[in-house]
Design a protein around this motif. Sequence first.
Motif, PDB file in Angstrom:
ATOM      1  N   GLN A 792       0.783  -1.363   0.118  1.00 61.67           N
ATOM      2  CA  GLN A 792      -0.057  -0.057  -0.007  1.00 61.67           C
ATOM      3  C   GLN A 792       0.697   1.184   0.115  1.00 61.67           C
ATOM      4  O   GLN A 792       1.835   1.338   0.660  1.00 61.67           O
ATOM      5  CB  GLN A 792      -0.905   0.150   1.135  1.00 61.67           C
ATOM      6  CG  GLN A 792      -1.956   1.025   1.182  1.00 61.67           C
ATOM      7  CD  GLN A 792      -3.279   1.016   1.971  1.00 61.67           C
ATOM      8  OE1 GLN A 792      -3.029   0.063   3.109  1.00 61.67           O
ATOM      9  NE2 GLN A 792      -3.887   1.911   2.187  1.00 61.67           N
ATOM     10  N   VAL A 793       0.482   2.193  -1.141  1.00 61.07           N
ATOM     11  CA  VAL A 793       1.343   3.368  -1.049  1.00 61.07           C
ATOM     12  C   VAL A 793       0.690   4.535  -0.332  1.00 61.07           C
ATOM     13  O   VAL A 793      -0.148   4.787  -0.553  1.00 61.07           O
ATOM     14  CB  VAL A 793       1.468   3.525  -2.668  1.00 61.07           C
ATOM     15  CG1 VAL A 793       2.521   4.928  -2.684  1.00 61.07           C
ATOM     16  CG2 VAL A 793       2.302   2.644  -3.329  1.00 61.07           C
ATOM     17  N   PHE A 794       1.498   5.062   0.613  1.00 61.77           N
ATOM     18  CA  PHE A 794       0.961   6.159   1.352  1.00 61.77           C
ATOM     19  C   PHE A 794       1.795   7.543   1.225  1.00 61.77           C
ATOM     20  O   PHE A 794       2.909   7.524   0.544  1.00 61.77           O
ATOM     21  CB  PHE A 794       1.200   5.962   2.862  1.00 61.77           C
ATOM     22  CG  PHE A 794       0.408   4.744   3.446  1.00 61.77           C
ATOM     23  CD1 PHE A 794      -0.913   4.707   4.057  1.00 61.77           C
ATOM     24  CD2 PHE A 794       0.859   3.504   3.434  1.00 61.77           C
ATOM     25  CE1 PHE A 794      -1.480   3.782   4.338  1.00 61.77           C
ATOM     26  CE2 PHE A 794       0.294   2.376   3.948  1.00 61.77           C
ATOM     27  CZ  PHE A 794      -0.839   2.657   4.417  1.00 61.77           C
ATOM     28  N   PRO A 795       1.320   8.647   0.938  1.00 67.83           N
ATOM     29  CA  PRO A 795       1.683   9.997   0.867  1.00 67.83           C
ATOM     30  C   PRO A 795       2.716  10.350   1.895  1.00 67.83           C
ATOM     31  O   PRO A 795       2.656   9.699   3.062  1.00 67.83           O
ATOM     32  CB  PRO A 795       0.744  11.033   0.757  1.00 67.83           C
ATOM     33  CG  PRO A 795      -0.454  10.311   1.556  1.00 67.83           C
ATOM     34  CD  PRO A 795      -0.365   8.838   1.271  1.00 67.83           C
ATOM     35  N   ALA A 799       2.651  11.810   9.880  1.00 67.59           N
ATOM     36  CA  ALA A 799       1.535  11.117  10.553  1.00 67.59           C
ATOM     37  C   ALA A 799       1.788   9.698  10.600  1.00 67.59           C
ATOM     38  O   ALA A 799       2.263   8.992   9.558  1.00 67.59           O
ATOM     39  CB  ALA A 799       0.032  11.433  10.025  1.00 67.59           C
ATOM     40  N   PRO A 800       1.317   8.915  11.418  1.00 65.37           N
ATOM     41  CA  PRO A 800       1.306   7.329  11.527  1.00 65.37           C
ATOM     42  C   PRO A 800       0.692   6.599  10.250  1.00 65.37           C
ATOM     43  O   PRO A 800      -0.451   7.234  10.112  1.00 65.37           O
ATOM     44  CB  PRO A 800       0.948   6.838  12.759  1.00 65.37           C
ATOM     45  CG  PRO A 800       0.108   7.935  13.374  1.00 65.37           C
ATOM     46  CD  PRO A 800       0.780   9.243  13.010  1.00 65.37           C
ATOM     47  N   LEU A 801       1.188   5.677  10.035  1.00 65.71           N
ATOM     48  CA  LEU A 801       0.362   5.080   8.706  1.00 65.71           C
ATOM     49  C   LEU A 801      -0.741   4.044   9.215  1.00 65.71           C
ATOM     50  O   LEU A 801      -0.594   3.382  10.282  1.00 65.71           O
ATOM     51  CB  LEU A 801       1.562   4.262   7.881  1.00 65.71           C
ATOM     52  CG  LEU A 801       2.577   4.989   7.334  1.00 65.71           C
ATOM     53  CD1 LEU A 801       3.796   3.861   6.456  1.00 65.71           C
ATOM     54  CD2 LEU A 801       2.256   6.028   6.554  1.00 65.71           C
ATOM     55  N   ASN A 802      -1.884   4.075   8.543  1.00 62.61           N
ATOM     56  CA  ASN A 802      -3.023   3.379   8.768  1.00 62.61           C
ATOM     57  C   ASN A 802      -3.014   2.242   8.046  1.00 62.61           C
ATOM     58  O   ASN A 802      -3.334   2.245   6.783  1.00 62.61           O
ATOM     59  CB  ASN A 802      -4.295   4.107   8.701  1.00 62.61           C
ATOM     60  CG  ASN A 802      -5.612   3.462   9.037  1.00 62.61           C
ATOM     61  OD1 ASN A 802      -5.584   2.327   9.252  1.00 62.61           O
ATOM     62  ND2 ASN A 802      -6.555   3.960   8.691  1.00 62.61           N
ATOM     63  N   ILE A 803      -2.575   1.220   8.508  1.00 66.02           N
ATOM     64  CA  ILE A 803      -2.340  -0.123   7.794  1.00 66.02           C
ATOM     65  C   ILE A 803      -3.436  -1.175   7.964  1.00 66.02           C
ATOM     66  O   ILE A 803      -3.238  -2.427   7.723  1.00 66.02           O
ATOM     67  CB  ILE A 803      -0.871  -0.915   7.852  1.00 66.02           C
ATOM     68  CG1 ILE A 803      -0.648  -1.249   9.357  1.00 66.02           C
ATOM     69  CG2 ILE A 803       0.270   0.136   7.473  1.00 66.02           C
ATOM     70  CD1 ILE A 803       0.397  -2.189   9.540  1.00 66.02           C
ATOM     71  N   HIS A 804      -4.672  -0.696   8.592  1.00 61.37           N
ATOM     72  CA  HIS A 804      -5.734  -1.665   8.922  1.00 61.37           C
ATOM     73  C   HIS A 804      -6.211  -2.475   7.760  1.00 61.37           C
ATOM     74  O   HIS A 804      -6.437  -3.721   7.710  1.00 61.37           O
ATOM     75  CB  HIS A 804      -6.811  -1.057   9.487  1.00 61.37           C
ATOM     76  CG  HIS A 804      -6.359  -0.108  10.850  1.00 61.37           C
ATOM     77  ND1 HIS A 804      -5.729  -0.961  11.872  1.00 61.37           N
ATOM     78  CD2 HIS A 804      -6.654   0.843  11.340  1.00 61.37           C
ATOM     79  CE1 HIS A 804      -5.545  -0.265  12.961  1.00 61.37           C
ATOM     80  NE2 HIS A 804      -6.179   1.101  12.531  1.00 61.37           N
ATOM     81  N   THR A 805      -6.526  -1.576   6.565  1.00 62.04           N
ATOM     82  CA  THR A 805      -6.846  -2.298   5.222  1.00 62.04           C
ATOM     83  C   THR A 805      -5.745  -3.509   4.823  1.00 62.04           C
ATOM     84  O   THR A 805      -6.135  -4.388   4.518  1.00 62.04           O
ATOM     85  CB  THR A 805      -7.277  -1.291   4.247  1.00 62.04           C
ATOM     86  OG1 THR A 805      -8.232  -0.262   4.603  1.00 62.04           O
ATOM     87  CG2 THR A 805      -7.512  -1.975   2.937  1.00 62.04           C
ATOM     88  N   LEU A 806      -4.625  -3.054   4.787  1.00 63.95           N
ATOM     89  CA  LEU A 806      -3.518  -3.883   4.657  1.00 63.95           C
ATOM     90  C   LEU A 806      -3.295  -5.229   5.410  1.00 63.95           C
ATOM     91  O   LEU A 806      -3.480  -6.482   4.895  1.00 63.95           O
ATOM     92  CB  LEU A 806      -2.135  -2.948   4.630  1.00 63.95           C
ATOM     93  CG  LEU A 806      -0.986  -3.863   3.851  1.00 63.95           C
ATOM     94  CD1 LEU A 806      -1.184  -3.831   2.429  1.00 63.95           C
ATOM     95  CD2 LEU A 806       0.359  -2.775   4.258  1.00 63.95           C
ATOM     96  N   GLU A 807      -3.697  -4.931   6.677  1.00 62.76           N
ATOM     97  CA  GLU A 807      -3.641  -6.228   7.520  1.00 62.76           C
ATOM     98  C   GLU A 807      -4.911  -7.230   7.334  1.00 62.76           C
ATOM     99  O   GLU A 807      -5.030  -8.185   7.542  1.00 62.76           O
ATOM    100  CB  GLU A 807      -3.713  -5.990   9.059  1.00 62.76           C
ATOM    101  CG  GLU A 807      -2.275  -4.947   9.398  1.00 62.76           C
ATOM    102  CD  GLU A 807      -2.496  -4.517  10.748  1.00 62.76           C
ATOM    103  OE1 GLU A 807      -3.573  -4.232  11.075  1.00 62.76           O
ATOM    104  OE2 GLU A 807      -1.401  -4.512  11.579  1.00 62.76           O
ATOM    105  N   ALA A 808      -5.951  -6.479   7.098  1.00 56.74           N
ATOM    106  CA  ALA A 808      -7.388  -7.021   6.858  1.00 56.74           C
ATOM    107  C   ALA A 808      -7.105  -7.939   5.476  1.00 56.74           C
ATOM    108  O   ALA A 808      -7.623  -9.273   5.506  1.00 56.74           O
ATOM    109  CB  ALA A 808      -8.584  -6.201   6.946  1.00 56.74           C
ATOM    110  N   ASP A 809      -6.655  -7.341   4.596  1.00 58.39           N
ATOM    111  CA  ASP A 809      -6.382  -7.879   3.238  1.00 58.39           C
ATOM    112  C   ASP A 809      -5.460  -9.249   3.355  1.00 58.39           C
ATOM    113  O   ASP A 809      -5.607 -10.260   2.792  1.00 58.39           O
ATOM    114  CB  ASP A 809      -6.066  -7.097   2.099  1.00 58.39           C
ATOM    115  CG  ASP A 809      -7.104  -6.250   1.833  1.00 58.39           C
ATOM    116  OD1 ASP A 809      -8.453  -6.467   2.014  1.00 58.39           O
ATOM    117  OD2 ASP A 809      -6.901  -5.229   1.169  1.00 58.39           O
ATOM    118  N   ALA A 810      -4.493  -9.022   3.962  1.00 59.19           N
ATOM    119  CA  ALA A 810      -3.294 -10.084   4.202  1.00 59.19           C
ATOM    120  C   ALA A 810      -4.071 -11.220   5.062  1.00 59.19           C
ATOM    121  O   ALA A 810      -3.633 -12.531   4.649  1.00 59.19           O
ATOM    122  CB  ALA A 810      -2.098  -9.493   4.954  1.00 59.19           C
ATOM    123  N   ALA A 811      -4.827 -11.224   5.976  1.00 55.20           N
ATOM    124  CA  ALA A 811      -5.476 -12.236   6.812  1.00 55.20           C
ATOM    125  C   ALA A 811      -6.435 -12.922   5.907  1.00 55.20           C
ATOM    126  O   ALA A 811      -6.474 -14.057   6.109  1.00 55.20           O
ATOM    127  CB  ALA A 811      -6.120 -11.488   8.082  1.00 55.20           C
TER     128      ALA A 811
END
Length: 885
Positions: A792-795, A799-811
């Motif tokens: 996931q590419v973040f600007p 600010a801390p990166l929100n990787i909730h979507t990344l973790e959910a898709d990986a699971a």
Amino acid sequence: MNVVPSFHQLLTPKRLAILEAVLIGLVAAIAAVSLKRGIDWLGGWRLQESLIAPAWLLLPAVGLAGGLLAGILVDWIAPEASGSGVPQVKAALAHVPLALNLRVALVKLVSTLLTLSSGFVLGRQGPTVQVGAALAAQLSRWVPASPDHQRQLLAAGAAAGLAAGFDAPIAGVMFVIEELLQDVSSLTLGTAILASFTGGVVSRVLGGPGLRLGFDPLRHQTDFSLHQIPFLLLLGVLAGGFAALFNRGIVTTLRFSRRQVRLSLPIKIGLAGLISGLTAALLPPVFRDTNHLQMFLTVGNADWTMTIGAFVFQFVLTLVACSAETPGGLFIPSLILGAALGHLVGMAEDTLLAGQGQPVLYGLTGMGAFFGAVAKVPVTALVIVFEMTTNFNMVLPLMIASVTAYLVAEWLAPGSLYTHLLELKGIHLELGTVSDGLWARLKAADVMQKTVETLSSQMSLDEVVQAFSRSHHRGFPVVDEGKLVGIVTQSDLDKIAQRKLPGTALLQEIMTPHPITVHSGDTLSHVLYLLSRYKLSRLPVVDHRRLVGIITRSDILRVESDKLRGGADPIKPRAEPSYVVYQTRSPATGQGKILLPLSNPQTAPGLLKLALAIARERNYEVECLQVISVPRHSSPAQVGVNTAASRRLLAHAARQAKNWRIPFHSQIRATHSVSQAILETVQEEHVDMLLMGWKGSTSTPGRIFGDVVDTVIRQAACDVVLVKLGEDWADVEHETTETTALSQASVHTLIHWMRLKRWLIPIAGGPNSQYAITLLPALVSLTQNPEIRLCQVFPRTKAPLNIHTLEADAAFLRQRLHNPVTMIPVCSDSVAEAVIDMAQKDQCDVIVLGASREGLLQQAIHGNIPEAIARHSQCTVILVRKAIS
């Protein structure tokens, strides 16, 4: 008996055009004056503070802040407001569908105010041209108008914007005719003149002089004599040469910035402001304001070193600002550069003739010569300087120098600068697209559908409902004895329930009698006006009440699309429906259907394996399609086609599907349009997913993925999966359609799929990205022990990166695939470049990504992420687009 005329009788088309022109001129003048006053106020504050606070700190800080704010406005709200704005107006007048509206006008005003008041060495006249045109375009949407009339209003808005910026009404009209519109029809010219003079006069009354030249004909000598001709010719040659260098420099630096400088637009503009502020802080105070600098050069107060320094300062910083696509115009920089060159030639004459020179004359002449050579508008340049000075003694010097400069610049750097800037964005204006009067030239007979499905007024309502259910049309003309008596649309069917009509009632109960029609000889401009005026989607074409055809909005869009793709070819007749010339059917036992169009035997085995894998995973059937194109002048239902090679290819595909135990259907269609045949198959076969090959790039102007794919991905209502096979596929596949060779290629294909181990899946949280995740188990089912990388590419931000979507898709993937899944969060200003770098670094075999959410035209102008990834990646790229709701 006196009859009071109605409002519509009073407001005839000619009177309405006059009212619109005056209104456009008034609004454009108010916008131009507001911009001028705002720049004077904020710029004056900056200059005053720079004399109190440390200039080396204040000026760069203000430039950086102003550039960042302007860049954020443009990047987030209206990307069309970047740059000078003149290229966008030129494209819009050439029928390129670029956004020009109130949103663009407001963003252009505010962003230009921020950049110019913070020290950028650009001008406000180019932006006022775009603002005036955008406001006129917004007006044309509020008041229904034909395309030709909309174009005339755009031209009037552009003329009013330039006139209000320079207080030069005649120059506004000349610039529109000479560079933008190239049209001198009576209505266009009259509308532009009225709007331009209104804008110029109102701007002068409300805002004072447009430019402060400091020129006084009583104090400054501007007499013309024959001995000045060699010096004027020298000035013309210098102006033309440096103007050509200036134009090439703008194009080169802009191309370099887009390709090599990997920064966001706000950062680019902010850095350009920082550089401008630092440079101005190191130079004398006169360099901190373009108005003062122009006065300094035109009235002859500068010495040699100061004049050369001003030229270099303006030249370099203008290139810096343009490379960042800063909102701001090129008119003022051109005038200042020309004034500097003219002043140098004037001082040279003064030295050679022992004090008999006229630096002021040459400074003003140089302004016109350089501006005319940069914009390739020598007549407009002459008129602008004359209107600003109102000095007849300037006419002959301006003519000599301007024409010379134009000829030299055209020889060294041919073509319009604005055209070159549009080409950098992928917009190619073919010769004649601006001036051919497309909508006035074409007649209804040129684009109408001659084969029309009709209904009779004596049909029962049950039969009418059945006719709508069998057809994709949303309306039918009603014809009795060959004559048009009405029209019925899907909305008319609502009357059946509202009025509780029985199914045996006749169609004449619900149809619309005496519909609005056009004649076959009516212009397309008139057709579009009626469609817009009455909010219609189709119009019957009649000759003496006899129906001869029908025109829909899609027919007109097709003509416009063909024209924009550059063809000067005559308009071709509309494609007839495709015709099925061969078909095989299997038992329909699946829960859905995949359509697989096959065209290239090289890529067919790979695409077939992928379709079969998805079908097995989802319990789908596979519909294989071969399309054979036929000439437009032949009917697909009547022309003879050779299906031998196609049938061999489909037979091999059927054997493969049988081995996989997948229900398989096939068909061959003859058609005028490949994309139309695919879309018709999607609709007729109730297809759930369309899977097709994709080259990864296209050379067709105005297209993202190619003619066929662009049309299909925009219109197909089902899921779409595009596959660009990697470069190494050419090593294992054969250019043949023979069955034995295809079998061999299939073996290589399966081996190749098994080698596709490293999969990279960029996610962004959108619906297409999430759909790609759910499709991945089927995609990797042919691969042994796949390695999945979710990124996931973040600007870039603190600010801390929100990787909730990344973790959910990986699971989700770990649970479905029972394979390791690696999560990779990345910070970058460019999604495409980050994905490409990651794929090359990890030597990925496949990239799977969701389609962009932007519109296709916006992607073409501002960069398409899937297209950029596919173009620069050697591996296989799979693009997924969820069904259009």
